[in-house]
Write a protein that holds these residues in place. Structure first.
Motif, PDB file in Angstrom:
ATOM      1  N   ALA A 100     -14.072  -0.130  -8.899  1.00 24.44           N
ATOM      2  CA  ALA A 100     -14.564   1.217  -8.844  1.00 24.44           C
ATOM      3  C   ALA A 100     -15.888   1.323  -9.691  1.00 24.44           C
ATOM      4  O   ALA A 100     -16.947   2.276  -9.316  1.00 24.44           O
ATOM      5  CB  ALA A 100     -13.485   2.346  -9.008  1.00 24.44           C
ATOM      6  N   THR A 158     -13.592   3.823 -18.875  1.00 31.03           N
ATOM      7  CA  THR A 158     -12.992   3.879 -17.728  1.00 31.03           C
ATOM      8  C   THR A 158     -14.045   4.318 -16.440  1.00 31.03           C
ATOM      9  O   THR A 158     -13.945   4.296 -15.402  1.00 31.03           O
ATOM     10  CB  THR A 158     -11.787   5.146 -17.691  1.00 31.03           C
ATOM     11  OG1 THR A 158     -12.752   6.415 -18.168  1.00 31.03           O
ATOM     12  CG2 THR A 158     -10.693   4.813 -18.556  1.00 31.03           C
ATOM     13  N   ASP A 176     -14.224  -3.114 -21.464  1.00 30.41           N
ATOM     14  CA  ASP A 176     -12.935  -2.616 -20.606  1.00 30.41           C
ATOM     15  C   ASP A 176     -12.194  -1.656 -21.137  1.00 30.41           C
ATOM     16  O   ASP A 176     -11.352  -1.227 -20.388  1.00 30.41           O
ATOM     17  CB  ASP A 176     -11.883  -3.960 -20.443  1.00 30.41           C
ATOM     18  CG  ASP A 176     -11.283  -3.883 -19.315  1.00 30.41           C
ATOM     19  OD1 ASP A 176     -11.706  -3.608 -18.086  1.00 30.41           O
ATOM     20  OD2 ASP A 176     -10.037  -4.232 -19.434  1.00 30.41           O
ATOM     21  N   TYR A 224     -10.777   5.739  -4.580  1.00 26.93           N
ATOM     22  CA  TYR A 224     -10.101   5.028  -5.595  1.00 26.93           C
ATOM     23  C   TYR A 224      -9.289   6.172  -6.472  1.00 26.93           C
ATOM     24  O   TYR A 224     -10.148   7.369  -7.011  1.00 26.93           O
ATOM     25  CB  TYR A 224     -11.028   4.477  -6.347  1.00 26.93           C
ATOM     26  CG  TYR A 224     -11.369   2.869  -5.915  1.00 26.93           C
ATOM     27  CD1 TYR A 224     -10.586   2.026  -6.358  1.00 26.93           C
ATOM     28  CD2 TYR A 224     -12.242   2.868  -4.840  1.00 26.93           C
ATOM     29  CE1 TYR A 224     -10.808   0.698  -5.877  1.00 26.93           C
ATOM     30  CE2 TYR A 224     -12.392   1.414  -4.432  1.00 26.93           C
ATOM     31  CZ  TYR A 224     -11.769   0.515  -4.827  1.00 26.93           C
ATOM     32  OH  TYR A 224     -11.908  -0.861  -4.576  1.00 26.93           O
ATOM     33  N   ASP A 225      -8.118   6.271  -6.601  1.00 26.62           N
ATOM     34  CA  ASP A 225      -7.481   7.030  -7.524  1.00 26.62           C
ATOM     35  C   ASP A 225      -7.248   6.658  -8.719  1.00 26.62           C
ATOM     36  O   ASP A 225      -7.653   7.492  -9.933  1.00 26.62           O
ATOM     37  CB  ASP A 225      -5.948   7.190  -7.261  1.00 26.62           C
ATOM     38  CG  ASP A 225      -5.641   7.640  -5.785  1.00 26.62           C
ATOM     39  OD1 ASP A 225      -6.464   8.741  -5.179  1.00 26.62           O
ATOM     40  OD2 ASP A 225      -4.787   7.173  -5.073  1.00 26.62           O
ATOM     41  N   ARG A 226      -7.496   5.302  -9.106  1.00 24.62           N
ATOM     42  CA  ARG A 226      -7.577   4.690 -10.503  1.00 24.62           C
ATOM     43  C   ARG A 226      -9.066   4.354 -10.548  1.00 24.62           C
ATOM     44  O   ARG A 226      -9.494   3.611  -9.753  1.00 24.62           O
ATOM     45  CB  ARG A 226      -6.445   3.647 -10.706  1.00 24.62           C
ATOM     46  CG  ARG A 226      -5.303   4.236 -10.782  1.00 24.62           C
ATOM     47  CD  ARG A 226      -4.084   3.215 -10.603  1.00 24.62           C
ATOM     48  NE  ARG A 226      -4.184   2.198 -11.857  1.00 24.62           N
ATOM     49  CZ  ARG A 226      -4.486   0.848 -11.867  1.00 24.62           C
ATOM     50  NH1 ARG A 226      -4.647   0.484 -10.705  1.00 24.62           N
ATOM     51  NH2 ARG A 226      -4.708   0.233 -12.903  1.00 24.62           N
ATOM     52  N   ARG A 227      -9.528   4.608 -11.855  1.00 26.86           N
ATOM     53  CA  ARG A 227     -11.021   3.763 -12.069  1.00 26.86           C
ATOM     54  C   ARG A 227     -10.871   2.696 -12.388  1.00 26.86           C
ATOM     55  O   ARG A 227     -10.870   2.095 -13.748  1.00 26.86           O
ATOM     56  CB  ARG A 227     -11.623   4.721 -13.188  1.00 26.86           C
ATOM     57  CG  ARG A 227     -11.527   6.403 -12.689  1.00 26.86           C
ATOM     58  CD  ARG A 227     -11.607   6.607 -11.298  1.00 26.86           C
ATOM     59  NE  ARG A 227     -13.148   6.323 -11.087  1.00 26.86           N
ATOM     60  CZ  ARG A 227     -13.484   6.876  -9.530  1.00 26.86           C
ATOM     61  NH1 ARG A 227     -12.542   6.912  -8.823  1.00 26.86           N
ATOM     62  NH2 ARG A 227     -14.741   6.577  -9.316  1.00 26.86           N
ATOM     63  N   THR A 228     -10.765   1.708 -11.455  1.00 25.57           N
ATOM     64  CA  THR A 228     -10.670   0.259 -12.001  1.00 25.57           C
ATOM     65  C   THR A 228     -12.045  -0.389 -12.151  1.00 25.57           C
ATOM     66  O   THR A 228     -13.168   0.287 -11.907  1.00 25.57           O
ATOM     67  CB  THR A 228     -10.065  -0.456 -10.579  1.00 25.57           C
ATOM     68  OG1 THR A 228     -10.935  -0.261  -9.609  1.00 25.57           O
ATOM     69  CG2 THR A 228      -8.706  -0.094 -10.235  1.00 25.57           C
ATOM     70  N   ARG A 229     -12.206  -1.718 -12.376  1.00 29.91           N
ATOM     71  CA  ARG A 229     -13.373  -2.408 -12.545  1.00 29.91           C
ATOM     72  C   ARG A 229     -14.086  -2.089 -11.433  1.00 29.91           C
ATOM     73  O   ARG A 229     -15.544  -1.893 -11.299  1.00 29.91           O
ATOM     74  CB  ARG A 229     -13.175  -3.532 -13.104  1.00 29.91           C
ATOM     75  CG  ARG A 229     -12.833  -3.787 -14.450  1.00 29.91           C
ATOM     76  CD  ARG A 229     -12.447  -5.255 -15.035  1.00 29.91           C
ATOM     77  NE  ARG A 229     -11.330  -5.580 -14.592  1.00 29.91           N
ATOM     78  CZ  ARG A 229      -9.952  -5.453 -15.130  1.00 29.91           C
ATOM     79  NH1 ARG A 229      -9.987  -4.638 -16.098  1.00 29.91           N
ATOM     80  NH2 ARG A 229      -8.933  -6.021 -14.673  1.00 29.91           N
ATOM     81  N   ARG A 282     -18.100   0.556 -17.999  1.00 29.12           N
ATOM     82  CA  ARG A 282     -17.283  -0.591 -18.066  1.00 29.12           C
ATOM     83  C   ARG A 282     -17.959  -1.913 -17.592  1.00 29.12           C
ATOM     84  O   ARG A 282     -17.389  -2.927 -18.121  1.00 29.12           O
ATOM     85  CB  ARG A 282     -15.855  -0.204 -17.027  1.00 29.12           C
ATOM     86  CG  ARG A 282     -14.968  -1.189 -17.390  1.00 29.12           C
ATOM     87  CD  ARG A 282     -13.506  -0.516 -16.610  1.00 29.12           C
ATOM     88  NE  ARG A 282     -12.419  -1.049 -16.985  1.00 29.12           N
ATOM     89  CZ  ARG A 282     -11.240  -0.814 -16.438  1.00 29.12           C
ATOM     90  NH1 ARG A 282     -11.129   0.051 -15.554  1.00 29.12           N
ATOM     91  NH2 ARG A 282     -10.031  -1.538 -16.870  1.00 29.12           N
TER      92      ARG A 282
END
Length: 768
Positions: free
Chosen positions: A661, A690, A687, A654-659, A694
């Motif tokens: 992730a 990061t 939310d 995962y490049d972006r720290r999504t929910r 989260r």
């Protein structure tokens, strides 16, 4: 009785046959699985010489068999080399050696074609021995489950059997294992239904660690790992398959890895065992496509047709005009976005499978080039549509009149499903009804898959021209139905492939039942009445909804064009309505999506009920206010806010720290693995952060939640319900601020005067 489960150890097979009191086993020592190779005669002769020294082989010999359906159809047979193996697990090994060593060293790629390679062991054994693995008596099941946190901690003291705990807070693992051992001995189940496959080795390990020598999950001691877990991609979607295990004398059903068990239960599973010839455990973990392919392979054996390995059949060359006509899908009628009254839903029963059977569409019958094509030119055969019954509409493909393979595969399933639906309509007992629903559901999923598999490049018996022909017939049928419905006084407000939604366009149209019967007779496939609705709303696409709603007082959309010029495009699979019998049908909305929390789903269902009761979009906003109030006062139970998402990659990718992730981080910190294709469940607590803070996992029992994030989700759910009337979030916000209630009549005449409403004469629809 025939054996129902099998174990393979080296060159022996243990068959387990059910008895009146349990099961008994028999050891088989003379089974030799085979694979087949085709190719030029000199290449096969050379290969046979080279294989003579291979210790995996018992013998080789030549046979004459059909290598595809076309050969069998034409009455031809190819000379193939049969290689008999000592062990069932060595078929793939030998196949890779033939392809990657023998062929690569001396011949061009593709010189050899291999067959009967990737069959699962039990299915292969039943095919070779002519065994029907359908259980000969009622099966006994035992459910064993363990929660995810306990599974991650390796704590078996929390095991539940048949949904009930078998221990207490004071009970240790030894007592729980002994209780489970006693339960297994007392019930003597034929099937172990486990919450997760990893529970099997965990129980075995804990029993060994604590010196419980008599403990075993099977009817004999022992445990075998058949396959490790893996992630895969299919049709652009990442899936996950759990590890698979075997215990002697019992089948294992892994609830986390059995689509058929969840959809159809034991009744559907037993039906598919009978129709596919796959033993119980292999049928349980098999996908719907695997079950369909197994049935095809089984029936192909009756025609002396081998199952190809790594089938590669390129699409044939064709002219541009035919390609343009063929490269289209099923017919759709764009939904008329809005609120429609007095709507009938009608659909063709199992349209694609019935097209296959009605028109004899099969890989070997489409443009087969056999003698039967002479009847095409003389016009000897005609179909119900009035055209040449041997030609595919638009495409001109010729269909042979000899009985096709695919109709033989599907016709018994269609007949069985129709029989079960008739029996269900006769109001059987609840026990029988549950069995019939399970069997009918299992059949339905295989019928759904049969069409798509014709266009799937790796389908064992697929062919793209069949896929194109089926679509062409479906388009012709849809247009014929449209013509007859409109002639009878009906207007189509939506249609997608095999389903149509119609409403009267004159005061006294021909009764819908009569029109459906007329269409059925005309096309040769039954058009059924699926539902009668007081009203139905078709929802706009989100991007279209944003364009259709203009700022109040401007008469313009946000892009600056007039709303009339920006007519909303309908979402093909999003609609909701109320049946005349009082029930609601909702499709495609948030409450039907697996990643929607229970609170948001419940809120949206309430919005639909309010719209039905009040017939006022603004009244839905009042219900929205109540729901938002619950969120903002913190009175919603966090357990009702759990979100479920399928992850498509491992945490480190995962490049972006999504929910998702963040949830993966928390699973990892708890010692729980999550692989691509598996689902994560979480509650959003903040939310704005990061990292792992989260979200919280459900078993962490969160006490707080991010009120604004969930409020946004509830507003989005409300927007889906009122969007057929031209309302978006801006309009919802405005209505909530001024507190004004707006009726449907007012909405159409005043509030949205910039959206013209011009229903045709006799229409019972309110449209944007």
């Amino acid at each position: 009785m025939s054996p129902y489960t099998f174990e393979f150890e080296g060159d022996t097979v243990r068959e387990w046959t059910l008895t009146d009191t349990g099961a008994e086993s028999r050891l088989v020592t003379d089974y030799q699985p085979s694979l087949y190779v085709s190719g030029p005669d000199d290449a096969l002769s050379d290969l046979r010489v080279r294989l003579e020294s291979d210790p995996k082989l018992v013998a080789t010999r030549y046979e004459r068999l059909a290598t595809d359906l076309h050969e069998a159809h034409a009455g031809d047979r190819s000379r193939v080399l049969r290689a008999d193996l000592e062990r069932v697990g060595e078929a793939r090994t030998l196949a890779r050696e033939i392809r990657g060593v023998y062929e690569r060293e001396a011949y061009a790629p593709g010189t050899f074609r291999l067959f009967d390679v990737d069959l699962s062991p039990g299915f292969r054994y039943c095919l070779d021995r002519g065994i029907d693995p359908t259980p000969g008596r009622d099966l006994r099941t035992l459910s064993i489950e363990l929660s995810e946190p306990a599974l991650g901690d390796g704590d078996v003291s929390a095991v539940r059997v048949e949904g009930e705990p078998i221990g207490s807070a004071e009970t240790d693992a030894v007592d729980v294992l002994r209780t489970l051992e006693d339960r297994l001995e007392r019930d003597d189940p034929d099937i172990l239904v486990v919450s997760h496959a990893d529970l099997i080795p965990l129980l075995d390990e804990r029993a060994t660690e604590r010196g419980l020598e008599r403990f075993c999950l099977g009817r004999l001691p022992g445990l075998t790992r058949l396959a490790g877990e893996n992630s895969y991609e299919s049709y652009g979607r990442v899936g996950h398959s759990s590890a698979r295990y075997r215990v002697p004398g019992r089948a294992i059903v892994d609830e986390s890895n059995s689509f058929l068990w969840h959809q159809s239960g034991l009744a559907g599973l037993e039906y598919m065992i009978e129709k596919t010839g796959r033993p119980l455990q292999e049928a349980a973990w098999g996908s719907i496509g695997t079950l369909l392919t197994s049935r095809q392979i089984r029936l192909a054996r009756d025609r002396e047709v081998l199952a190809p390995w790594n089938k590669w059949v390129p699409e044939r060359f064709t002219d541009v005009r035919t390609l343009h006509a063929a490269d289209r899908g099923g017919f759709t009628f764009a939904p008329e976005v809005g609120f429609h009254e007095d709507v009938h839903e009608i659909d063709f029963a199992s349209l694609y499978p019935r097209i296959i059977c009605e028109h004899n569409v099969s890989p070997e019958t489409v443009d087969c080039g056999c003698r039967d094509e002479s009847s095409v030119d003389t016009g000897e055969a005609t179909d119900a549509l009035g055209g040449d019954g041997r030609r595919v509409p638009e495409l001109g493909y010729r269909i042979c009149g000899d009985d096709g393979f695919l109709p033989d595969v599907l016709e018994p399933l269609l007949e069985d499903r129709a029989a079960r639906k008739r029996r269900l309509a006769a109001d059987p007992s609840e026990e029988e009804a549950a069995r019939l629903r399970g069997e009918s559901g299992a059949i339905k999923w295989v019928l759904v898959a049969c069409f798509g598999y014709q266009g799937y490049r790796n389908a064992t018996f697929g062919r793209i021209e069949c896929h194109e022909a089926i679509n062409a017939y479906a388009r012709e049928i849809a247009l014929e139905a449209k013509r007859r419905l409109e002639d009878a006084g009906w207007r189509i407000v939506h249609g997608i492939v095999d389903s149509l939604w119609v409403t009267p366009r004159v005061d006294e149209p021909t009764p819908i039942g009569e029109v459906a019967a007329e269409v059925s007779d005309a096309v040769g496939i039954e058009l059924e009445r699926d539902g009668h609705y007081e009203w139905v709303c078709f929802v706009p696409r989100r991007d279209s909804a944003a364009r259709m709603s203009a700022p109040e007082g401007t008469g313009k959309s946000s892009s600056g064009s007039t709303t009339a010029e920006s007519a909303p495009a309908g979402a093909l699979t999003k609609y909701f309505g109320k049946r005349v019998d009082g029930g609601y049908k909702i499709r495609g909305l948030e409450c039907r999506q697996r990643n929607t929390s229970a609170f948001v789903a419940e809120s949206q269902r309430e919005f639909v009920e309010v719209l039905d009761r009040e017939r006022e979009p603004a009244a839905v906003c009042d219900a929205l206010d109540r729901r938002l109030g619950e969120l903002r006062t913190g009175s919603v139970d966090p357990r009702d806010l759990v979100v479920t998402n399928r992850v498509s990659k491992p945490l480190e990718a995962y490049d972006r720290r999504t929910r998702s992730a963040a949830a993966l981080e928390r699973y990892e910190s708890k010692g729980l693995e999550r692989s691509p294709g598996q689902s994560v469940r979480y509650v959003v607590v903040d939310d704005d952060t990061t990292g792992a803070e989260r979200v919280r996992l459900p078993f962490e029992e969160p006490t707080a939640y991010d009120r604004e994030w969930y409020a946004t989700a509830v507003v989005r759910a409300c927007e889906s319900v009122v969007s057929p009337f031209g309302w978006d979030r801006r309009r919802i916000r405005s209505t909530r601020q001024d507190g004004q209630t707006v009726s449907l009549t007012t909405f159409h005449t005043d509030c949205c005067s910039d959206i013209p409403v011009r229903p045709p004469s006799g229409s019972r629809s309110h449209r944007n």
